[in-house]
Design a protein around this motif. Structure first.
Motif, short mmCIF file in Angstrom:
data_model
loop_
_atom_site.label_atom_id
_atom_site.label_comp_id
_atom_site.label_asym_id
_atom_site.label_seq_id
_atom_site.Cartn_x
_atom_site.Cartn_y
_atom_site.Cartn_z
N ARG A 275 0.87 -1.18 0.00
CA ARG A 275 0.00 0.00 0.00
C ARG A 275 0.90 1.22 0.00
NH1 ARG A 275 -4.95 0.20 -1.21
NH2 ARG A 275 -5.59 1.52 0.53
N ARG A 276 0.75 2.06 -1.01
CA ARG A 276 1.65 3.20 -1.19
C ARG A 276 0.99 4.51 -0.79
NH1 ARG A 276 6.03 1.16 -3.44
NH2 ARG A 276 5.90 -0.64 -4.85
N GLY A 277 1.77 5.32 -0.09
CA GLY A 277 1.33 6.66 0.27
C GLY A 277 0.13 6.70 1.18
N VAL A 278 0.04 5.75 2.13
CA VAL A 278 -1.11 5.70 3.03
C VAL A 278 -0.74 6.23 4.40
CG1 VAL A 278 -2.13 3.75 1.82
CG2 VAL A 278 -0.56 3.32 3.72
N LEU A 279 -1.74 6.65 5.16
CA LEU A 279 -1.53 7.05 6.55
C LEU A 279 -1.45 5.80 7.42
CD1 LEU A 279 -4.08 10.00 6.90
CD2 LEU A 279 -1.59 10.16 6.55
N SER A 280 -0.58 5.84 8.42
CA SER A 280 -0.46 4.70 9.33
C SER A 280 -0.14 5.18 10.73
CB SER A 280 0.61 3.73 8.86
OG SER A 280 1.91 4.29 9.01
N VAL A 281 -0.49 4.31 11.69
CA VAL A 281 -0.18 4.56 13.10
C VAL A 281 0.37 3.27 13.68
CG1 VAL A 281 -1.98 6.32 13.34
CG2 VAL A 281 -2.50 3.92 13.87
N PRO A 282 1.03 3.32 14.82
CA PRO A 282 1.43 2.07 15.48
C PRO A 282 0.20 1.22 15.77
CG PRO A 282 2.56 3.94 16.47
CD PRO A 282 1.53 4.51 15.55
N VAL A 283 0.35 -0.09 15.66
CA VAL A 283 -0.78 -1.00 15.87
C VAL A 283 -1.42 -0.77 17.24
CG1 VAL A 283 -1.42 -3.43 16.14
CG2 VAL A 283 0.13 -2.76 14.31
N GLU A 284 -0.58 -0.50 18.24
CA GLU A 284 -1.11 -0.34 19.60
C GLU A 284 -1.94 0.94 19.77
OE1 GLU A 284 3.37 0.72 19.76
OE2 GLU A 284 2.04 -0.75 18.77
N ALA A 285 -1.97 1.80 18.76
CA ALA A 285 -2.80 3.00 18.84
C ALA A 285 -4.27 2.70 18.55
CB ALA A 285 -2.29 4.06 17.86
N LEU A 286 -4.57 1.53 17.98
CA LEU A 286 -5.95 1.18 17.65
C LEU A 286 -6.78 0.97 18.91
CD1 LEU A 286 -5.94 -1.33 14.65
CD2 LEU A 286 -6.59 1.08 14.63
N LEU A 287 -8.01 1.49 18.86
CA LEU A 287 -8.97 1.30 19.95
C LEU A 287 -10.23 0.65 19.38
CD1 LEU A 287 -8.72 4.90 21.45
CD2 LEU A 287 -7.48 2.87 22.24
N ALA A 288 -10.80 -0.30 20.11
CA ALA A 288 -12.07 -0.90 19.69
C ALA A 288 -13.22 -0.01 20.14
CB ALA A 288 -12.20 -2.30 20.29
N LEU A 289 -14.07 0.35 19.20
CA LEU A 289 -15.20 1.22 19.53
C LEU A 289 -16.39 0.40 20.01
CD1 LEU A 289 -15.06 3.74 16.54
CD2 LEU A 289 -14.00 3.93 18.82
N ARG A 290 -17.17 0.98 20.90
CA ARG A 290 -18.29 0.28 21.52
C ARG A 290 -19.32 -0.16 20.49
NH1 ARG A 290 -20.84 3.62 26.16
NH2 ARG A 290 -21.40 4.94 24.37
N GLU A 291 -19.51 0.64 19.44
CA GLU A 291 -20.51 0.31 18.43
C GLU A 291 -19.91 -0.54 17.31
OE1 GLU A 291 -18.78 4.30 17.24
OE2 GLU A 291 -19.17 3.13 19.05
N GLY A 292 -18.65 -0.92 17.44
CA GLY A 292 -17.98 -1.73 16.44
C GLY A 292 -16.97 -0.93 15.64
N GLY A 293 -16.00 -1.60 15.13
CA GLY A 293 -14.96 -0.92 14.37
C GLY A 293 -13.85 -0.40 15.26
N TYR A 294 -13.00 0.42 14.70
CA TYR A 294 -11.83 0.93 15.41
C TYR A 294 -11.78 2.44 15.39
CZ TYR A 294 -10.11 -3.87 14.98
OH TYR A 294 -9.98 -5.23 15.06
N GLY A 295 -11.00 2.95 16.32
CA GLY A 295 -10.73 4.38 16.37
C GLY A 295 -9.35 4.63 16.90
N VAL A 296 -8.92 5.89 16.88
CA VAL A 296 -7.66 6.30 17.51
C VAL A 296 -7.94 7.54 18.34
CG1 VAL A 296 -6.15 5.32 15.74
CG2 VAL A 296 -6.99 7.67 15.48
N GLU A 297 -7.14 7.72 19.38
CA GLU A 297 -7.24 8.92 20.21
C GLU A 297 -6.35 10.00 19.61
OE1 GLU A 297 -7.94 8.26 24.83
OE2 GLU A 297 -6.20 7.13 24.11
N VAL A 298 -6.95 11.04 19.11
CA VAL A 298 -6.19 12.17 18.57
C VAL A 298 -5.91 13.15 19.71
CG1 VAL A 298 -6.22 14.12 16.98
CG2 VAL A 298 -7.13 11.89 16.26
N VAL A 299 -4.64 13.47 19.88
CA VAL A 299 -4.23 14.38 20.96
C VAL A 299 -3.79 15.70 20.34
CG1 VAL A 299 -2.66 14.73 22.90
CG2 VAL A 299 -3.49 12.42 22.35
N GLU A 300 -4.51 16.78 20.68
CA GLU A 300 -4.17 18.11 20.19
C GLU A 300 -4.07 19.04 21.40
OE1 GLU A 300 -6.29 18.29 15.85
OE2 GLU A 300 -7.63 18.19 17.59
N GLY A 301 -2.85 19.29 21.83
CA GLY A 301 -2.63 20.06 23.04
C GLY A 301 -3.18 19.30 24.23
#
Length: 337
Positions: A275-301
Motif C-alpha cells: 500500500r503506497r502513500g497511506v496514513l499509518s499509526v502504530p498498531v497499539e494506537a488502535l482502539l475498539a469502539l463500543r458500536e464496532g470498528g476501530y478508532g484512535v485517540e487524537v491528541v491536540e494540546g
C-alpha cells in the motif's frame, strides 16, 4: 474490556473520548505520530536452498560402469558425464533428449541442428542447419577422436546425453564396476545456480510474481535477499488432504553469502500486499469502539478525542488507517512503555 486486534490489545471506547463504563477521556500515557508512507504486508513460507530441481540422467549404454563424477562436480558442454566400458558418455546442450542415432543419411531435424551447434561451440568447422552432411560427418569424426570415442562418424544415445545446459551432480545412483543397463538412472543433476525452491500453496500463487523481491532467512539467522525467477503454472498434489502446490524458484542477489549450504531450510518472506502513500499509526494506537470498528485517540494540546478509522494493512508494527479527519503529523495516543 480489552479485545485483540492483530498484534495489539485495544480498549473499548465510545466516539468522542468516553471510555465504556463512564468517565471523561484522559490524556494517554504516550503519543505517536500519524505518518504517510508505504506499507508492505508479508507472508512467510518455507523453502529449500539448493540448485533447483533434480533431474535424472538416463543411461543408454550397456556394459560395466567404469567412471563416475564426484557429487557436487560441475559438468559443461563436451565434458564426460560418466563412462561405460571405458567409453565416455558426453554432455551436450539441447532442449530435448536424444531419440535416434545421428549419421550420414538421417532425415533432417532439429536434433541434427542441436548436435551441430554443440560441435561448432566445441571448435569444429561446420554450418549449423538441420542437415547431416559431409561437413557434419567430418566434425563428428574429429570430435570422437578428440573425446576418445570410437571414430564411426555416427552419434548415438550411448555416447551423448542432451541436457538444457551446464549441470551440477546432485547424487550418484550407481557404483563404479557395477553392470549397467539401458534405461537405468546412474546419477541425478541440477542446474549450477544457487536458488531457493518453494512449494507454494496453489491458493496463494498470486503472492508470487516474477521479479518481485523477497527476504530470506537461512540457518544461523543469516539474512539474505533475492528475487522470484520463476513461478510454476501447474499445480501438483501435495498430500492426501486435497491441497496442491506450485513451484516457485528464487535466485539470490548475492549467492556467495550463502556459503556452502546445500539443501538447507529457508524462511522466505513474500510481499503479499503493498500500500503506497497511506496514513499509518502504530498498531497499539488502535482502539475498539463500543458500536464496532476501530478508532484512535487524537491528541491536540490538552484536548483528546476519539476518531473512528478504518484499519487496512498491518505491516512492521504499523497499521494503515483512513477515515475521519486524520492528517499526517497528528499525534495519537499509545500505551506507555
Amino acid at each position: 474490556m480489552v479485545l485483540g486486534a492483530g498484534a495489539a490489545a485495544v480498549a473499548l471506547l465510545a466516539p468522542g473520548g468516553a471510555e465504556a463504563g463512564g468517565g471523561a477521556a484522559t490524556s494517554p500515557p504516550a503519543t505517536a505520530t500519524v505518518e504517510r508512507g508505504d506499507l508492505t504486508d508479508t507472508l512467510t513460507v518455507s523453502g529449500v536452498l539448493g540448485h533447483g530441481a533434480e533431474q535424472p540422467v538416463i543411461n543408454s549404454a550397456g556394459g560395466t560402469l567404469t567412471a563416475l563424477p564426484a557429487e557436487g562436480a560441475v559438468i559443461g558442454r563436451g565434458d564426460e558425464l560418466y563412462e561405460v566400458d571405458r567409453d565416455p558418455v558426453v554432455l551436450m546442450y539441447g532442449p530435448k533428449p536424444m531419440h535416434r542415432t545421428l549419421e550420414l543419411g538421417v532425415t533432417d531435424g532439429a536434433d541434427v541442428r542441436h548436435l551441430e551447434k554443440n560441435l561448432k561451440a566445441l571448435g569444429h568447422d561446420l554450418t549449423v542447419d538441420d542437415h547431416f552432411g559431409l561437413a557434419t560427418l567430418t566434425a563428428v569424426r574429429e570430435w570422437q577422436a578428440d573425446t576418445g570415442l570410437p571414430v564411426t562418424g555416427s552419434v548415438s544415445k550411448s555416447q551423448v546425453v542432451f541436457l538444457p545446459g551446464k549441470v551440477r551432480v546432485q547424487a550418484l545412483r550407481a557404483s563404479v564396476a557395477a553392470p549397467v543397463r539401458k534405461g537405468q538412472t546412474l546419477l541425478t543433476v541440477t542446474g549450477v545456480e544457487r536458488m531457493v525452491t518453494v512449494q507454494l500453496d496453489a491458493g496463494r500463487q498470486r503472492l508470487a510474481k516474477k521479479g518481485a523481491p523477497v527476504g530470506l532467512q537461512l540457518p544461523g539467522e543469516l539474512e539474505l535477499t533475492g528475487k522470484i525467477a520463476k513461478v510454476g503454472t501447474v499445480a501438483k498434489p501435495a498430500g492426501d488432504d486435497g491441497t496442491s502446490t506450485v513451484e516457485v524458484r528464487i535466485t539470490l542477489d548475492d549467492p556467495g553469502k550463502a556459503g556452502t549450504l546445500d539443501q538447507a531450510p529457508v524462511s522466505v518472506e513474500l510481499q503479499s500486499e503493498i500500500r503506497r502513500g497511506v496514513l499509518s499509526v502504530p498498531v497499539e494506537a488502535l482502539l475498539a469502539l463500543r458500536e464496532g470498528g476501530y478508532g484512535v485517540e487524537v491528541v491536540e494540546g490538552s484536548s483528546v478525542r476519539v476518531v473512528p478509522v478504518k484499519a487496512g494493512v498491518f505491516a512492521g508494527g504499523r497499521v494503515e488507517v483512513s477515515g475521519g479527519d486524520l492528517r499526517e503529523g497528528m499525534r495519537v495516543g499509545v500505551p506507555g512503555t
